[in-house]
Motif scaffolding. Structure first.
Motif, PDB file in Angstrom:
ATOM      1  N   GLU A 134       0.862  -1.188   0.000  1.00  0.00           N
ATOM      2  CA  GLU A 134       0.000   0.000   0.000  1.00  0.00           C
ATOM      3  C   GLU A 134       0.895   1.234   0.000  1.00  0.00           C
ATOM      4  N   GLU A 135       0.710   2.106  -0.969  1.00  0.00           N
ATOM      5  CA  GLU A 135       1.477   3.346  -1.023  1.00  0.00           C
ATOM      6  C   GLU A 135       0.753   4.429  -0.223  1.00  0.00           C
ATOM      7  N   VAL A 136       1.481   5.054   0.685  1.00  0.00           N
ATOM      8  CA  VAL A 136       0.900   6.076   1.564  1.00  0.00           C
ATOM      9  C   VAL A 136       1.699   7.359   1.401  1.00  0.00           C
ATOM     10  N   GLU A 137       1.093   8.369   0.812  1.00  0.00           N
ATOM     11  CA  GLU A 137       1.790   9.650   0.677  1.00  0.00           C
ATOM     12  C   GLU A 137       1.782  10.361   2.022  1.00  0.00           C
ATOM     13  N   THR A 138       2.917  10.913   2.392  1.00  0.00           N
ATOM     14  CA  THR A 138       3.048  11.553   3.694  1.00  0.00           C
ATOM     15  C   THR A 138       3.750  12.889   3.554  1.00  0.00           C
ATOM     16  N   THR A 139       3.779  13.626   4.641  1.00  0.00           N
ATOM     17  CA  THR A 139       4.458  14.912   4.661  1.00  0.00           C
ATOM     18  C   THR A 139       5.828  14.748   5.309  1.00  0.00           C
TER      19      THR A 139
ATOM     20  N   PRO B 220       5.728  17.821  12.255  1.00  0.00           N
ATOM     21  CA  PRO B 220       5.550  17.079  13.504  1.00  0.00           C
ATOM     22  C   PRO B 220       4.260  16.252  13.529  1.00  0.00           C
ATOM     23  N   ARG B 221       3.361  16.500  12.592  1.00  0.00           N
ATOM     24  CA  ARG B 221       2.109  15.730  12.526  1.00  0.00           C
ATOM     25  C   ARG B 221       2.134  14.693  11.400  1.00  0.00           C
ATOM     26  N   SER B 222       3.290  14.458  10.830  1.00  0.00           N
ATOM     27  CA  SER B 222       3.403  13.518   9.718  1.00  0.00           C
ATOM     28  C   SER B 222       2.906  12.126  10.112  1.00  0.00           C
ATOM     29  N   SER B 223       2.180  11.501   9.199  1.00  0.00           N
ATOM     30  CA  SER B 223       1.675  10.141   9.448  1.00  0.00           C
ATOM     31  C   SER B 223       2.798   9.118   9.487  1.00  0.00           C
ATOM     32  N   LEU B 224       3.989   9.500   9.064  1.00  0.00           N
ATOM     33  CA  LEU B 224       5.129   8.589   9.054  1.00  0.00           C
ATOM     34  C   LEU B 224       5.768   8.420  10.425  1.00  0.00           C
TER      35      LEU B 224
ATOM     36  N   PRO C  64      10.626   7.337  13.483  1.00  0.00           N
ATOM     37  CA  PRO C  64      10.889   8.643  14.088  1.00  0.00           C
ATOM     38  C   PRO C  64      11.913   9.471  13.331  1.00  0.00           C
ATOM     39  N   VAL C  65      12.677   8.838  12.448  1.00  0.00           N
ATOM     40  CA  VAL C  65      13.630   9.600  11.634  1.00  0.00           C
ATOM     41  C   VAL C  65      12.878  10.508  10.660  1.00  0.00           C
ATOM     42  N   GLY C  66      11.694  10.067  10.228  1.00  0.00           N
ATOM     43  CA  GLY C  66      10.852  10.898   9.378  1.00  0.00           C
ATOM     44  C   GLY C  66      11.324  11.036   7.950  1.00  0.00           C
ATOM     45  N   ARG C  67      12.034  10.025   7.440  1.00  0.00           N
ATOM     46  CA  ARG C  67      12.543  10.094   6.069  1.00  0.00           C
ATOM     47  C   ARG C  67      11.803   9.133   5.166  1.00  0.00           C
ATOM     48  N   VAL C  68      11.710   9.522   3.906  1.00  0.00           N
ATOM     49  CA  VAL C  68      11.142   8.628   2.897  1.00  0.00           C
ATOM     50  C   VAL C  68      12.240   8.254   1.904  1.00  0.00           C
ATOM     51  N   PRO C  69      12.116   7.059   1.324  1.00  0.00           N
ATOM     52  CA  PRO C  69      11.040   6.092   1.508  1.00  0.00           C
ATOM     53  C   PRO C  69      11.188   5.320   2.814  1.00  0.00           C
TER      54      PRO C  69
ATOM     55  N   ALA D 244      10.315  -1.159  10.176  1.00  0.00           N
ATOM     56  CA  ALA D 244      10.348  -0.062   9.208  1.00  0.00           C
ATOM     57  C   ALA D 244      11.724   0.021   8.563  1.00  0.00           C
ATOM     58  N   LEU D 245      11.773  -0.254   7.267  1.00  0.00           N
ATOM     59  CA  LEU D 245      13.022  -0.132   6.518  1.00  0.00           C
ATOM     60  C   LEU D 245      13.094   1.260   5.909  1.00  0.00           C
ATOM     61  N   THR D 246      14.190   1.941   6.153  1.00  0.00           N
ATOM     62  CA  THR D 246      14.398   3.283   5.613  1.00  0.00           C
ATOM     63  C   THR D 246      15.612   3.265   4.695  1.00  0.00           C
ATOM     64  N   GLU D 247      15.620   4.144   3.721  1.00  0.00           N
ATOM     65  CA  GLU D 247      16.696   4.365   2.765  1.00  0.00           C
ATOM     66  C   GLU D 247      16.537   3.475   1.529  1.00  0.00           C
ATOM     67  N   THR D 248      16.621   4.112   0.401  1.00  0.00           N
ATOM     68  CA  THR D 248      16.482   3.440  -0.893  1.00  0.00           C
ATOM     69  C   THR D 248      17.497   2.311  -1.051  1.00  0.00           C
ATOM     70  N   ALA D 249      18.720   2.560  -0.614  1.00  0.00           N
ATOM     71  CA  ALA D 249      19.785   1.570  -0.777  1.00  0.00           C
ATOM     72  C   ALA D 249      19.525   0.296   0.009  1.00  0.00           C
ATOM     73  N   LEU D 250      18.675   0.361   1.029  1.00  0.00           N
ATOM     74  CA  LEU D 250      18.312  -0.828   1.795  1.00  0.00           C
ATOM     75  C   LEU D 250      17.032  -1.468   1.274  1.00  0.00           C
ATOM     76  N   ILE D 251      16.091  -0.650   0.854  1.00  0.00           N
ATOM     77  CA  ILE D 251      14.792  -1.177   0.429  1.00  0.00           C
ATOM     78  C   ILE D 251      14.889  -1.908  -0.902  1.00  0.00           C
ATOM     79  N   LEU D 252      15.650  -1.386  -1.850  1.00  0.00           N
ATOM     80  CA  LEU D 252      15.722  -2.034  -3.159  1.00  0.00           C
ATOM     81  C   LEU D 252      16.263  -3.457  -3.069  1.00  0.00           C
ATOM     82  N   PRO D 253      17.369  -3.720  -2.348  1.00  0.00           N
ATOM     83  CA  PRO D 253      17.804  -5.115  -2.207  1.00  0.00           C
ATOM     84  C   PRO D 253      16.775  -5.982  -1.478  1.00  0.00           C
ATOM     85  N   PHE D 254      16.060  -5.403  -0.508  1.00  0.00           N
ATOM     86  CA  PHE D 254      15.037  -6.180   0.200  1.00  0.00           C
ATOM     87  C   PHE D 254      13.948  -6.632  -0.760  1.00  0.00           C
ATOM     88  N   LEU D 255      13.572  -5.783  -1.694  1.00  0.00           N
ATOM     89  CA  LEU D 255      12.526  -6.160  -2.648  1.00  0.00           C
ATOM     90  C   LEU D 255      12.914  -7.420  -3.421  1.00  0.00           C
TER      91      LEU D 255
END
Length: 204
Positions: free
Chosen positions: A29-34, A38-42, A47-52, A61-72
């Motif tokens: 599920e793709e969830v667009e966030t801000t 301080p009210r971000s749904s992420l 708590p780092v508040g970074r996307v993706p 919660a996996l953060t950082e593109t370089a980690l998520i792409l290999p996980f996929l």
């Protein structure tokens, strides 16, 4: 699984494109966030508040593109993003993500009020980004970066880098003097995965 993203982020876009190219999108599920909010749904998930940020079924919660792409690649998608043992692909991905990071720093400086900008930071990141782009142009002109079917992680990331420059960092006239890279980008940008994730135009 849920993917938290910002439509303007090239880092998040790379994961969104990858989900479409691998056929894994129906499982996420793709969830667009801000961001920087301080009210971000992420924030309850990361708590780092970074996307993706990719939130797994168990809440991890996996953060950082370089980690998520290999996980996929562990999820059994229709294609691999980083073939096992392909050190060149890893090197290319790291170089593109490093360039993307420098361009993001440059962009953030330009978004500050003029009196708060650092000319030194802007100059450094402009030189770094142009140097990397010149190397990519030379490689593309000599037959490098040929488009796979479907594209791997480095090519997806490069398409998102140039797509960001095209619509979110237009202060950089990246196409000037780079015809091979421009043609390469036009080809990958026509793919449905890229067309479905086009970032909004920024004033920068």
């Amino acid at each position: 699984m849920r993917l938290f993203f910002s439509s303007g982020s090239p880092f998040a876009r790379a994961v969104r494109v990858a989900l479409r190219e691998t056929g894994l999108l129906p499982r996420v599920e793709e969830v667009e966030t801000t961001l920087r909010d301080p009210r971000s749904s992420l924030l309850p998930h990361n708590p780092v508040g970074r996307v993706p940020t990719l939130v797994l079924a168990d809440g991890t919660a996996l953060t950082e593109t370089a980690l998520i792409l290999p996980f996929l690649d562990t999820l059994g998608g229709a294609c691999r993003l980083l073939p096992p043992g392909d050190l060149r692909a890893l090197a290319d991905l790291g170089r593109v993500l490093g360039t993307m990071d420098g361009m993001a720093v440059w962009n953030r400086e330009l978004r500050r009020p003029a009196a708060e900008r650092s000319p030194g930071v802007i100059a450094l990141e402009a030189v770094r980004t142009n140097r990397a782009a010149d190397a990519l142009e030379a490689e593309a002109a000599s037959g490098g970066w040929a488009l796979d079917e479907p594209p791997d992680a480095p090519r997806i990331a490069l398409g998102c880098l140039l797509g960001y420059a095209e619509r979110r960092h237009r202060a950089w006239t990246w196409r000037e003097g780079r015809p091979a890279l421009s043609a390469w980008f036009d080809a990958i940008a026509a793919r449905p995965s890229f067309a479905a994730t086009i970032p909004p135009v920024s004033g920068i």
